[in-house]
Design an enzyme around this catalytic site. Structure first.
Site, PDB file in Angstrom:
ATOM      1  N   LYS A 187       4.614   7.955  38.467  1.00 41.00           N
ATOM      2  CA  LYS A 187       3.777   6.742  38.528  1.00 41.00           C
ATOM      3  C   LYS A 187       4.221   5.856  39.692  1.00 41.00           C
ATOM      4  CE  LYS A 187       0.926   3.459  36.839  1.00 41.00           C
ATOM      5  NZ  LYS A 187       1.273   2.374  35.995  1.00 41.00           N
ATOM      6  N   ASN A 191       2.031   4.412  42.698  1.00 44.18           N
ATOM      7  CA  ASN A 191       1.986   2.964  42.951  1.00 44.18           C
ATOM      8  C   ASN A 191       2.449   2.648  44.382  1.00 44.18           C
ATOM      9  OD1 ASN A 191       3.044   2.008  39.613  1.00 44.18           O
ATOM     10  ND2 ASN A 191       0.994   2.097  40.443  1.00 44.18           N
TER      11      ASN A 191
END
Ligand code: KPL
Length: 304
Positions: A187, A191
């Site tokens: 993640k 991001n």
């Protein structure tokens, strides 16, 4: 079940609304304006989900609050202080981080230990939630997209399975993983590729699918991937690129959390995402010119 949700931004409010709708007794810890609005008018969700609920709300956690578990949804730079306050008010109990960034586990451990919890890792669960959510105004959140919710914990801990069954019970599909740190890294790489570019160019996520932003974001993704490899996380490049495009397509009309922070003149999470990647890269003697540039530029844009 009585539950504390510590942090009433977009994600905290959305999770709180889902849990309250199913009859859980929710206490949301919120900043003053958000707390006042929710107390006065309730918490409204629109977009994919439409509902209004009236959870309990407070600015601070009272000592001895009866809460079976805690869900931590503050920004990454507030993690340690929030955990310190939680551990001062409550005896050890399962606590789930639903946050962005690479350093929340360590910050949670520091904060919880300072407040007197011994061996806090036994109570900690981490998660990766790929939902789109935007705080429209105080007390009003838009549910823009639903994606996987992955939870996991550490040797000896049992927190993650309890959270997974809580969320499954209110209709939020949740996956348990034995390797939550890999999920957190994946993640963070996504991001690091998307968020700074959307914040700098002030565009919704979908614009990153077009040039020249696409190449800039992919260059950031590759730098982050190199650091992950140096840290022992061997993600296949083509799989990460596929995930990157999938997230952009699924959240194309949504504004990234970093862009939302910049728009609101709030501190961003650049330090916990790209800044952390830069620091870890530095530890391995790596040069990350693209990441270094966006860290500087995003910091100059916001109060971070
Ligand atoms: O997590 C996100 C965020 O906005 O923080 C997404 C939607 C995945 C963009 O990177």
């Amino acid at each position: 079940m009585r539950l504390v949700i510590y942090g009433a931004g977009a994600i905290g409010s959305l999770l709180g609304a889902f849990l309250a709708r199913s009859g859980h007794d929710i206490l949301l810890i919120a900043k003053k304006e958000q707390a006042d609005a929710i107390e006065r008018d309730g918490l409204h969700v629109d977009g994919l989900t439409n509902l209004t609920v009236h959870p309990r709300v407070a600015e601070n956690l009272r000592s001895g609050e009866r809460s079976a578990m805690v869900i931590l949804t503050v920004k990454s730079y507030d993690t340690e202080e929030a955990c310190f306050r939680i551990s001062k008010a409550l005896t050890p109990r399962p606590i789930l981080s639903v946050q962005n960034g690479l350093c929340n586990l360590e910050a949670m451990e520091r904060g919880l230990s300072k407040g007197g919890w011994s061996n806090p890792r036994l109570y900690i669960a981490l998660s990766v939630l790929s939902w789109g959510a935007t705080l429209l105004s105080h007390g009003r959140v838009r549910h823009a997209g639903t994606g996987p919710f992955i939870v996991g914990d550490f040797a000896g801990g049992r927190a993650a399975k309890r959270f997974a069954s809580l969320f499954e019970g209110v209709g939020i599909s949740t996956q348990y993983t034995h390797d939550i740190l890999s999920a957190v890294w994946r993640k963070a790489i996504i991001n690091a590729a998307i968020n700074p570019v959307t914040a700098l160019y002030k565009v919704p996520n979908g614009e990153v699918l077009t040039e020249p932003l696409r190449s800039q974001s992919l260059a950031l993704l590759h730098e982050a991937l190199e650091v992950a490899r140096a840290e022992g996380y061997r993600f296949a490049e083509h799989e990460m690129e596929e995930e990157f495009f999938r997230v952009l397509e699924k959240t194309s009309t949504n504004f990234s959390s970093m862009y939302q922070d910049v728009m609101r003149h709030k501190r961003t999470e650049i330090d916990a995402i790209s800044g952390q990647i830069l620091a870890l890269g530095g530890k391995h003697g790596m040069k990350l010119p693209r990441t270094e540039r966006v860290v500087k530029k995003v910091k100059s844009l916001s109060s971070s």
